[in-house]
Design an enzyme around this catalytic site. Structure first.
Site, PDB file in Angstrom:
ATOM      1  CG  ASP A  82      -1.886   1.129   1.235  1.00 35.92           C
ATOM      2  OD1 ASP A  82      -2.323   1.528   0.149  1.00 35.92           O
ATOM      3  OD2 ASP A  82      -2.203   1.632   2.336  1.00 35.92           O
TER       4      ASP A  82
ATOM      5  CG  ASP B  84      -2.879   1.655   6.326  1.00 32.67           C
ATOM      6  OD1 ASP B  84      -3.689   0.857   5.839  1.00 32.67           O
ATOM      7  OD2 ASP B  84      -2.870   2.869   6.065  1.00 32.67           O
TER       8      ASP B  84
ATOM      9  CG  ASP C  37      -4.571  -1.975   2.595  1.00 37.07           C
ATOM     10  OD1 ASP C  37      -5.046  -1.589   1.524  1.00 37.07           O
ATOM     11  OD2 ASP C  37      -3.762  -1.321   3.263  1.00 37.07           O
TER      12      ASP C  37
END
Length: 1202
Positions: free
Chosen positions: A485, A890, A894
């Site tokens: 990410d 994080d 996700d």
């Protein structure tokens, strides 16, 4: 993707194999399907099975416990689902489950009442089995309840009754449910509990003992007791009991921990349709209940849609995101409600409501999901029922056990024949033959290979990396691609204000680095007011970006106290949400402004807006903040500067986060309490741009470089942003016509076309912030300085156009440069080109150009603005290419991708996160190389332990067969010494020693059935047999050799020379093989770093040498013959040394690929991995990718991997 909502059964067919509901949330498990078969009890079959169980002394019940499907087939006959007592479920992972159909009695009138409450589609579809009572038929699977619905002929998730609720339906529930309605719904939906069963110790003991591993242990212990191996049998029994007790304690402890985390019951206040508010247990909540949220907040026991008031919510338990979120009331309307698209208006189960504001009263919400149907329930279910691990090592380990069993079978036949000729009793014959099975198939093998993983898990924990799925550690060693990410992972979590540029009809002003330097006016007011920052105990909380923005203005935030009526009166009687006060600036001071209406940010809309008033309720203004392209599209065209696209492109290319602001005066006669969002966000006046810098973390570039040198692909996957293609065409023609009309068609049409085209280009390329992502990819080293980026643009099918696909080189590249692009390597270190694609194009590519998807995935490095479900889909598509995929994020948005990846790493402060198998306390990606190194170390250790335990069995197996041949065997203490004092300690400490310091370009093998593994085991086995036979023949060739008594067999012949020579060499072989199979560099530290293992080797070698040379007083205990000839004893030690030298050289040659010559004989074969085969084909295709060509679904040149 197929996602079923019902498990369908035929009412006519005798057997049904139709889809069933997905047991989890669609985002978390999008490909889940279930096949359900119905069965009915047959009484005579049940009694026949009971009789067979008694006659088999319970063995049949053990088989049924291992294979529940056989139990169903034996006791039941197939039938339609409508009549089934038992269901046989096959899930999407091809695993079978047996569940019982349950019933619950419904109250009189409740069915009709439910029919009135639900929509027309579901009305009268709840099939009730009418006997003397009205019964509802249902079953429970992984915590979810499925009810029988007659018109669909299926068991459907009970959530189907409320999944089509509209916003209007939710607002209708604001009046509350009656007691009868609530009771009926509770019987239908079940209790609002996330119930994690904690099994009693007796049941756990029963299930553990019936594990095939322990059943084999019991069989072995009984056999040894019958054979009078009392001491060894007692030792193994004690070890097994200790293992079982420890296992039961750990299982129950983990279950209790998970239950304490998942199960939560509290008292809540609900509103009834009579208007009375009642305090009830949260266990009684049902969808449709009207929940009253107190101002001090609470820990939410269900999912609910917020209808009135605002709530500050901490969702870190679910997402790992520590920043509290401000939830606002659900907009009214007829649209269908979805918790995924309405996240800013949904309160999720398990989240902490820090405070609630209801404008002088409590906030109000309506329950939408309960139990395992909530967001927290889905996460707990994913922990309780994880996706099966598809890993060669674990699959091959069971195959290898069967291979050892095959060897044991032939050994038993050989021993049977040999012993049959010695005229032993039948009992002795059977015992000796079965004993070989317990020797050749080591019962401790499955447990031994986990020690490497246990050591790795401990080392990771000391490094701040916590693991809730230990088998995934070995999978880390095979990762070939890692996705990251962007925000908060590769880059800093917070943003710093880089500057502000005011814009208008005259163009953009000079860049102002500090918003405090702006003159009083709408731009400064917009920066201070257009946000959702709130106060908690006097401290501002909210999105880090908005916190920085407000802080940069110097304005202070004030919120109403008490009922807020005093502040409302100060601002003209409007209900004030917050007041922003400017700092004092001498004579030029801005006026304080009150926020009276707030429309929170929506990723689908790409914007947020507020309505403000000055003191006395004067000068109402609407401010909007969001993506520049969206804000520009909502502004009056003449207020947007002509340099808009070029300035935006320039800032985005520099990696800046760009936001645009706009405003407009609001008619003073407008009712600001009921004004709609659509009315606020139109005909705006463009104010300017706010640039914020998101710096790349210093560790990111170093880690990416380490991965690149290790031939591991690195891929960036950033968050979502959507834009409507029809809107792009509309904007093009709108701005074109605007310019033409403004200049009266006086020859400026080229400027009109240029401006409109540039704006659309920005919306297509910059709007999804792909240039920012590419800039970050270059900054952290994913894309080299001299490497080219090609943008992949795919458009979906619309009413105006067909789907298209094109590849365009980034600015600064030439179209003919593609002919010089040569892909030198599969891995990113050899790439000269990188593809970049955004979420919109990714969706169009998947839907309309699936044959190009694998090729894009093979070369793509940047995936920008991907929605959470697209991230999950990306993980699955990469896995289809046979990549072992890692994902680091994080945890905020996700979660699905972290669980779908083979290795998911969440960067979180928590010690354990339900979002992913691994959680790292470090706030950067430096944990990734460490995790891969530990995975490789653990995998190599598991391989070493597996081979060692297999060779240990083969050493003992060969010793026993050789001694059986000469009518003798090993003594009890000889078995005990080898098993407990040599092999067990070596196996325990072999896994110690950390991983190598560097990541190397090649990964360790994960297949136990690979040629090097099987080849080396075969060679080592041959050396073992030859060594033991050499010791035996050397002994029998001595002048002083005295043969054993041929009239006796087994331990009755002990001590004798044959036994002592074979045992002496085999004892050395256990130590020799521990050294030979222990791998070190490059994936593991060299042997001498494992000082405990090295010390144990030296001690065991000394003890074994002492037993051979000077057995002394322990000789009679071990039943060893005392050889007088010291030269002969030294010869035995020399044979052992020669055995070690040969095996060590063979292992080195195998490690260096000596067996690859055998592969050359069969010819070169294509790799089994799809991505390697596809890479070979693309390397041979110089026209890939086709630059500056518009492709359509009918004009495809497809490269296929067959």
């Amino acid at each position: 993707m197929k996602h079923c909502t019902c498990s369908v059964g035929s009412a006519v067919q005798s057997q049904s194999r139709l889809p069933s509901p997905c047991p989890r949330d669609r985002l978390l498990s999008p490909d889940s399907d279930m096949d359900v078969q119905g069965y009915k009890w047959v009484r005579w079959r049940v009694w026949l099975c009971r009789l067979a169980a008694v006659l088999s002394l319970g063995l049949l019940l053990v088989v049924f416990h291992w294979r529940p499907r056989l139990a169903v087939l034996a006791r039941c006959c197939s039938c339609p689902l409508a009549l089934a007592d038992i269901l046989l479920i096959r899930d999407s992972f091809d695993q079978r489950h047996v569940v019982e159909v349950l019933t619950v009695e419904m109250e009189d009138g409740s069915v009709e009442l439910l029919g009135e409450l639900e929509d027309n589609e579901c009305r009268d579809k709840v099939q009730l089995h009418k006997e003397e009572k009205t019964l509802l038929r249902y079953y429970l699977f992984e915590g979810l309840r499925y009810i029988w619905m007659a018109q669909k002929g299926a068991f459907c998730r009970v959530s189907v009754l409320n999944e089509n609720w509209t916003r209007k339906d939710l607002y209708d529930f604001q009046k509350g449910l009656s007691h009868l309605e609530q009771s009926s719904r509770r019987r239908m939906y079940g209790p609002n509990l996330i119930d994690v069963p904690v099994k009693p110790y007796i049941r756990l003991l029963f299930e553990e003992v019936l594990n095939p591993f322990y059943v084999f242990q019991v069989f072995s212990i009984i056999l040894w007791m019958v054979d009078r191996y009392y001491l060894y049998a007692i030792c193994i029994f004690v070890i097994s009991v200790c293992s079982i007790v420890f296992s039961l304690y750990e299982i129950r402890k983990q279950s209790i921990t998970l239950r304490n985390m998942a199960q939560f019951v509290t008292n809540v206040t609900v509103r009834r349709n009579s208007g009375v508010e009642e305090c009830v247990s949260s266990e009684e909540l049902v969808p449709g209940d009207c929940l009253i949220i107190p101002q001090e907040g609470l820990l939410l026991p269900c999912d609910a849609a917020l209808l009135a008031g605002e709530c500050l919510v901490n969702e870190s338990m679910l997402t790992g995101e520590s920043v509290p979120m401000l939830k606002t009331p659900l907009p009214t309307g007829e649209g269908r409600y979805s918790s995924e698209t309405e996240r800013r208006h949904t309160l999720f189960c398990g989240t902490q409501l820090i405070q609630a504001k209801g404008g002088g009263s409590d906030a109000v919400a309506v329950v939408t999901s309960t139990g395992f149907f909530t967001a927290k329930g889905s996460l707990v279910s994913s922990i309780m029922h994880p996706q099966p691990t598809d890993f060669h090592f674990y699959q091959d380990s069971f195959k290898f056990l069967f291979l050892l069993g095959f060897v044991a079978f032939f050994g038993s036949i050989y021993s049977f024949v040999v012993l049959f000729r010695t005229d032993v009793t039948w009992l002795e014959l059977v015992i000796r033959s079965l004993d070989l099975v317990t020797i050749a198939v080591p019962p401790a093998l499955p447990a031994a290979i986990t020690t490497g993983t246990i050591y790795a898990q401990g080392r990771l924990k000391r490094q701040g990396i916590f693991c809730i799925s230990p088998p995934r550690i070995n999978i880390c060693g095979k990762v070939s691609l890692f996705c990251f990410d962007k925000t908060g992972t590769l880059t800093e979590d917070g943003l710093d204000v880089w500057g502000v540029m005011e814009g208008g009809t005259a163009g953009f002003s000079e860049l102002v680095p500090d918003p405090r330097l702006l003159p009083p006016g709408p731009m400064l007011s917009g920066l201070a007011c257009c946000h959702t920052v709130t106060l908690l105990q006097g401290k501002p909380l909210g999105d880090p970006l908005e916190l920085k923005m407000v802080e940069s203005t110097g304005w202070t935030l004030q919120e109403p106290e008490g009922d807020g009526k005093e502040l409302d009166a100060e601002f003209g009687g409007h209900r004030v949400l917050a007041v922003l006060k400017p700092p004092s600036r001498g004579t030029t001071t801005s006026e304080a402004m009150a926020i009276v209406r707030r429309f929170p940010f929506s990723s689908a809309l790409q914007r947020m807006s507020v309505v403000t008033v000055a003191r006395g309720g004067h000068s109402p203004l609407a401010f909007i903040k969001g993506s520049p392209e969206m804000v520009a599209s909502l502004c009056r065209p003449e207020t947007v500067p002509a340099q808009f696209s070029s300035e935006l492109s320039s800032f985005s290319s520099e990696g800046l986060r760009v936001l645009a602001l706009a405003y407009k005066p609001v008619d003073g006669n407008t009712d600001l309490r009921t004004i709609e969002r659509g009315e606020v966000e139109k005909d705006m006046r463009f104010l300017g741009l706010l640039m914020m810098k998101n710096l790349v973390k210093p560790e990111s570039a170093k880690v990416i470089d380490v991965l690149r040198l290790a031939n591991l692909r690195s891929v960036m996957v950033t968050g979502e942003r959507y834009f409507s293609l029809p809107l792009l065409f509309f904007l093009f023609f709108f701005f074109f016509l605007f310019f033409m009309i403004k200049h009266s068609f006086s020859g400026v049409n080229f400027n009109a076309i240029n401006f409109a085209s540039n704006l659309v280009f920005v919306l297509l390329h910059i709007g999804d912030n792909i240039l920012t992502a590419v800039n970050v990819a270059k900054s952290c080293g994913m894309v080299g300085v001299d490497e080219k980026v090609i943008f992949v643009n795919a458009t979906p099918h619309t009413a105006q156009s067909m789907p298209t696909l094109n590849f365009s080189l980034e600015e600064g590249g030439a179209p003919d440069a593609q002919t010089s692009i040569v892909t030198r390597s599969l891995y990113q270190s050899g790439f000269d080109l990188h593809l970049a694609i955004n979420g919109k194009s990714f969706a169009a590519l998947c839907n309309h150009f699936p044959e190009y998807l694998p090729k894009v995935l093979l070369r793509a490095t940047v995936f920008a603005r991907m929605a959470p479900d697209q991230k999950t889909q990306l993980m699955k598509e990469l896995q289809k290419l046979n990549y072992r995929v890692g994902m680091c994020g994080d945890g905020a948005n996700d979660c699905g991708a972290l669980r779908a990846a083979d290795v998911g790493v969440s960067l979180s402060e928590a010690e354990a996160s339900v979002a992913s198998p691994f959680t790292s306390k470090t706030e950067n990606i430096s944990c990734v190389p460490l995790l891969i190194r530990e995975g490789r170390c653990s995998l190599v250790t598991s391989f070493s332990l597996f081979r060692y335990m297999a060779l240990y069995s083969l050493i003992q197996f060969c010793s026993v067969l050789v001694l059986y041949t000469v009518r003798t065997t090993l003594a009890d203490w000889q078995f005990l010494f080898c098993d407990l004092f040599v092999v067990t300690p070596l196996a325990i400490v072999m896994g110690r020693g950390g991983p190598g310091e560097e990541l190397h370009p090649y990964r360790p093998s994960a297949s136990l059935l690979a040629l090097p593994v099987l080849g080396s085991l075969l060679v080592h086995t041959c050396m073992i047999v030859l060594g033991q036979l050499a010791a035996l023949f050397i002994t029998t060739s001595q002048d002083w050799f005295v043969p054993l008594n041929s009239t006796l067999f087994g331990v009755a012949n002990l001590p004798n020379m044959e036994n002592t020579s074979v045992f002496s060499l085999s004892a050395f072989q256990y130590i020799i093989m521990a050294v030979v199979v222990t791998k070190g560099y490059p994936h593991k530290k060299p042997l001498f770093f494992n000082w405990m293992f090295l010390s144990l080797l030296l001690v065991l070698f000394a003890v074994t040498t002492w037993l051979v040379l000077y057995p002394g007083p322990v000789g009679p205990l071990f039943k060893l013959h005392n050889f007088i000839d010291m030269d002969f004893k030294m010869v035995l030690v020399a044979v052992a040394a020669l055995n070690f030298l040969i095996c060590f050289v063979v292992e080195v040659l195998v490690d260096n690929g000596i067996l690859n010559c055998l592969r050359a004989l069969r010819g070169k074969r294509q790799s089994k991995k799809q991505y390697k085969r596809l890479n070979t084909l693309l390397c041979e295709s110089p026209s890939w990718p086709p630059l500056n060509q518009t492709l359509s679904p009918t004009e495809q040149t497809v490269i296929q991997c067959s």
